[in-house]
Write a protein that holds these residues in place. Structure first.
Motif, PDB file in Angstrom:
ATOM      1  N   ARG A 649       0.835  -1.205   0.000  1.00 43.46           N
ATOM      2  CA  ARG A 649       0.000   0.000   0.000  1.00 43.46           C
ATOM      3  C   ARG A 649       0.878   1.268   0.000  1.00 43.46           C
ATOM      4  N   THR A 690      -5.966   0.892   7.591  1.00 43.47           N
ATOM      5  CA  THR A 690      -6.674  -0.309   7.111  1.00 43.47           C
ATOM      6  C   THR A 690      -7.572  -0.817   8.218  1.00 43.47           C
ATOM      7  N   THR A 703      -8.963   0.189   2.940  1.00 50.94           N
ATOM      8  CA  THR A 703      -7.891   1.145   3.247  1.00 50.94           C
ATOM      9  C   THR A 703      -8.431   2.568   3.084  1.00 50.94           C
ATOM     10  N   LEU A 749      -5.896   0.529  -4.366  1.00 45.91           N
ATOM     11  CA  LEU A 749      -5.828   0.084  -2.972  1.00 45.91           C
ATOM     12  C   LEU A 749      -6.885  -0.988  -2.692  1.00 45.91           C
TER      13      LEU A 749
END
Length: 816
Positions: A649, A690, A703, A749
């Motif tokens: 991420r 998250t 996220t 994401l």
């Protein structure tokens, strides 16, 4: 004080062909003497059969004897109640007998093992036929010679004329015991046709009417009013009826509704909408069948055949083919003491099969106990003991058998619960519901016909608790829920009769006493949910506009089970393979083991209105230990993967930041950011967060991006401030472009989120790896037109063998 012995009667039987009685004395034709029957109920049964053999069978007293021992095998050899020879001469010569009749004073169906004394005598004496008779029933068996000899039940006992006609005798031998069953089944169809012809009834209305008439008959029998369900009674009552009186059949039906009020089967305004003449004709057809006394295999199979033919036509949605029912129940292997539920019971097929299966297990154990009792008592006596001692032995054996047979009774003569092994099975272990009143009534009558057990069946929505049906209670749930329908948020708890739950003090007190604290909690939860959507009772329905009915039943069934409980459920194949229902399969995976899937051929349900491609699914609900292990597996997987996906991420955000901050390379923004970098100021997105998603699929995460912030220690504060201001001015017109770049990042994401979830599921499944039984039978004992029977190909017995081997193999692996 002595009783005066009456004179010898002029004839062996009375003027009306009955037995001679004088107070407590009974004339014994074969002994030509009077005998007391005080404490000897078996004597009445025996003499009644002497009378029948003479008057109905054409035999003479000279060719018969009673209480006869086969002395060629010792004085301790078996004794026969009545023996019939071919002639008086053959009797005197000690030749082989034609037939043996063994009688018992007990009231109820014949259990062949109770008549082993008579069978032993018949075999020892070379007799080919044995009649086993209780006070209310009898069965005839043809005995084959050799070891081990077989006893094959035939339709009727042979008369003297039958023995004189070889062709007739051969026909009798080849006629299996199906006459009464077929005759009763034919009567039910005749009643069905009568209603169609007299009242132009549709099949479903005709079926309802027959069911109501059968309930009337059952109620009358159980109340001991034997003469009420007869044409003679109806004709006599008719003479005294006034024009203002309600029709007698409606009066009887109103009384029946009251008797079954606790079962909630009928509405208060339900009527028996037929003419008195039609009711009389129905009674004339059914009056000679005693539902309480007729053996279960006669009336149960007859009713089920009638039911199957009717349901496969107009009412097919309530009918699961018997071969499929047999396979599912045998696969789940219920045992005595387990609680079983079908929350979508339809005609009751699954519950009846469970009842039969467990009752057979109890019967087998009782048969073993009888053998042990017989051997133990017989060992206490010698073959050369006096006749009185041997009679004592026989009496003790009969008493032991009678005591053991008590556990086979499902209910009392009044139809009420009894504390026997089969009684506890019938009244405390089997539960079911169906929201369609016709189906619920049919299931109850079906259970009655098969030997009772109707007390736990209710007309009620299977998704809502009632009586003893509540979460966490059952060892086995087996069902074929309705397909294709939906439960919507407009369907409310308590809005209809079948979705309501009584909460009057008497009901609550009775149920609390019977089921305890767990029931009270489950009951209160439903009462408190009145006027709320039924959907909200379920995790997979809460807050939804609607769910398919069969999907809700998956959760309902798992909820009803105890930890470790077993589920067999028929589901459309779309539930198993449609991508849109992947969430359902994952939801189930976190609550139960998938033990097996048996795909059914397309024609299995073709005869019904719900013609779908379906499979049988076997699940085993997690125990508390399984649930804890599942949670541990998820914690381990998320911990193991956390750093990897956090870096993914962060790398993804870093790769997108320049495009976001420069609005995909706007020259003005690029220059401003370069000027700010020169004084050690740069923009950045905050650290992403998250979080788990509140939803039905475990492991789902999302996220959340942080907002843009400026980082660094400016070397020139005024230049930094001016640059930030200039950045805001230039970025405002480019807000749509920046937003589009942020959306593109969020999509990326989400892909990482999904990838992490799949990776977690992969790790969890590895730690929860277990084999699943799979089978695809080509035939399952039913044709596309709904025909079943031994002549229809059926692969399910072979599948059942494979399933049992699979289970044994897995059990041995788990124990290692």
């Amino acid at each position: 004080m002595s009783t005066r012995i009456p004179p010898i009667p002029d004839s062996d039987f009375g003027a009306d062909g009955d037995l001679h009685r004088h107070g407590d004395l009974l004339w014994i034709p074969l002994r030509q003497r009077w005998s007391t029957v005080v404490g000897k109920p078996e004597e009445l049964v025996r003499q009644e059969w002497v009378r029948r053999l003479v008057q109905e069978g054409g035999y003479s007293l000279g060719q018969m004897d009673q209480e006869r021992r086969d002395l060629t095998h010792g004085t301790g050899s078996p004794r026969a109640d009545i023996v019939v020879w071919g002639s008086a001469e053959l009797k005197a010569q000690g030749a082989e007998a034609l037939m043996v009749v063994e009688t018992k004073a007990v009231d109820g169906p014949v259990i062949l093992s109770d008549f082993r004394q008579g069978e032993s005598y018949a075999r020892a004496g070379g007799s080919e036929f044995l009649v086993a008779a209780t006070a209310s029933a009898h069965s005839t068996y043809q005995l084959t010679k050799g070891f081990p000899g077989r006893a094959t039940q035939v339709n009727s006992w042979p008369t003297k004329a039958d023995f004189a006609d070889a062709r007739k005798l051969e026909q009798l031998k080849s006629s299996l015991r199906v006459f009464d069953r077929d005759e009763f089944q034919k009567l039910l169809f005749d009643c069905h046709s009568l209603l169609r012809d007299h009242h132009a009834m549709t099949p479903d209305r005709a079926f309802d009417t027959i069911s109501r008439v059968l309930f009337i008959k059952l109620d009358i029998e159980r109340n001991g009013q034997w003469g009420t369900f007869t044409t003679d009674y109806l004709d006599k009552r008719k003479r005294y009826m006034r024009g203002s009186d309600a029709p007698l059949h409606q009066v009887l039906f109103d009384e029946t509704k009251q008797s079954f009020k606790a079962d909630n089967l009928f509405e208060d305004n339900d009527t028996l909408d037929i003419s008195p003449a039609t009711f009389r004709e129905l009674v004339s057809k059914l009056q000679r069948f005693n539902l309480s006394k007729t053996s279960d295999d006669v009336k149960g199979i007859a009713f089920e055949r009638f039911l199957g033919r009717t349901f496969r036509g107009e009412l097919g949605q309530f009918f699961t083919p018997r071969p499929v029912v047999d396979f599912m129940v045998e696969s789940l292997a219920p045992v005595e003491g387990e609680l079983i539920c079908d929350p979508a019971a339809g005609s009751g097929g699954f519950l009846i099969r469970v009842f039969e299966e467990v009752r057979a297990q109890i019967g087998a154990e009782i048969e073993a106990a009888k053998t042990a009792a017989f051997e133990k008592i017989a060992a206490e006596y010698k073959d050369d003991d006096p006749e009185e001692k041997l009679a004592e032995r026989d009496r003790r054996i009969d008493e032991a058998f009678d005591a053991l047979n008590e556990d086979l009774k499902p209910s009392g003569n009044d139809g009420k619960p009894v504390e026997t092994r089969v009684g506890r099975l019938a009244w405390h272990c089997i539960y079911g519901t169906d929201k369609e009143p016709r189906a619920a009534r049919t299931a109850k009558m079906n259970m009655v016909m098969h030997g009772d057990g109707h007390g736990g069946i209710h007309w009620h929505d299977g998704l809502v608790n009632i009586n003893g049906i509540f979460d966490g209670r059952f060892d086995i749930v087996v069902t074929n829920p309705p397909f294709g329908a939906s439960v919507t948020d407009t369907q409310l708890v308590g809005a209809t009769t079948e979705s309501d739950v009584p909460d009057d003090p008497a009901y609550v007190k009775r149920q609390s006493s019977k089921y305890g604290h767990d029931w009270r909690e489950a009951h209160d939860a439903v009462v408190n949910a009145r006027n709320q959507p039924i959907l909200d009772l379920f995790e997979i329905g809460r807050g939804r506009k609607g769910r398919q009915t069969e999907i809700l039943f998956v959760e309902r069934c798992l909820n009803l089970l105890k930890p470790g409980g077993r589920l067999g459920i028929v589901l459309p194949n779309g539930n198993l393979n449609a991508s849109s229902l992947d969430w359902l399969r994952r939801w189930v995976e976190g609550r139960a083991y998938l033990r097996g899937v048996v795909s059914l051929p397309q024609e299995t349900f073709k005869f019904s209105k719900a013609s779908v491609s379906a499979s049988i699914v076997f699940l085993e609900k997690f125990t508390e230990e399984d649930t804890a292990r599942w949670s541990d597996a998820w914690r381990s997987a998320t911990t193991q993967l956390r750093d990897t996906y956090s870096k993914k991420r962060e790398d993804l955000i870093a790769a997108h930041q320049d495009r976001i901050f420069t609005a995909n390379g706007d020259e003005g923004l690029v220059q401003v950011l370069a000027d700010l970098a020169a004084v050690d100021i740069k923009p950045t997105l905050g650290k992403p967060q998250t979080k788990p998603v509140d939803g039905l699929v475990e492991g789902a995460v999302v996220t959340k991006l942080g907002g843009m912030t400026w980082t660094g220690n400016p070397t020139d504060g005024a230049a930094a401030l001016a640059g930030k201001t200039r950045y805001r001015e230039l970025s405002l017109p480019l807000k749509a472009t920046i937003s589009a770049e942020l959306t593109a990042l969020r999509k990326q994401l989400r892909l990482v989120d999904d990838e992490e979830q799949r990776a977690c599921w992969s790790l969890v499944r590895k730690s929860f790896d277990y084999p699943v039984f799979m089978a695809t039978p080509q035939t399952v004992g039913i044709t596309a037109t709904g025909e079943t029977g031994p002549h229809v190909p059926n692969d399910l017995p072979e599948v059942l063998d494979a399933w049992r081997k699979f289970q044994l193999s897995n059990e041995s692996i788990r124990e290692q």
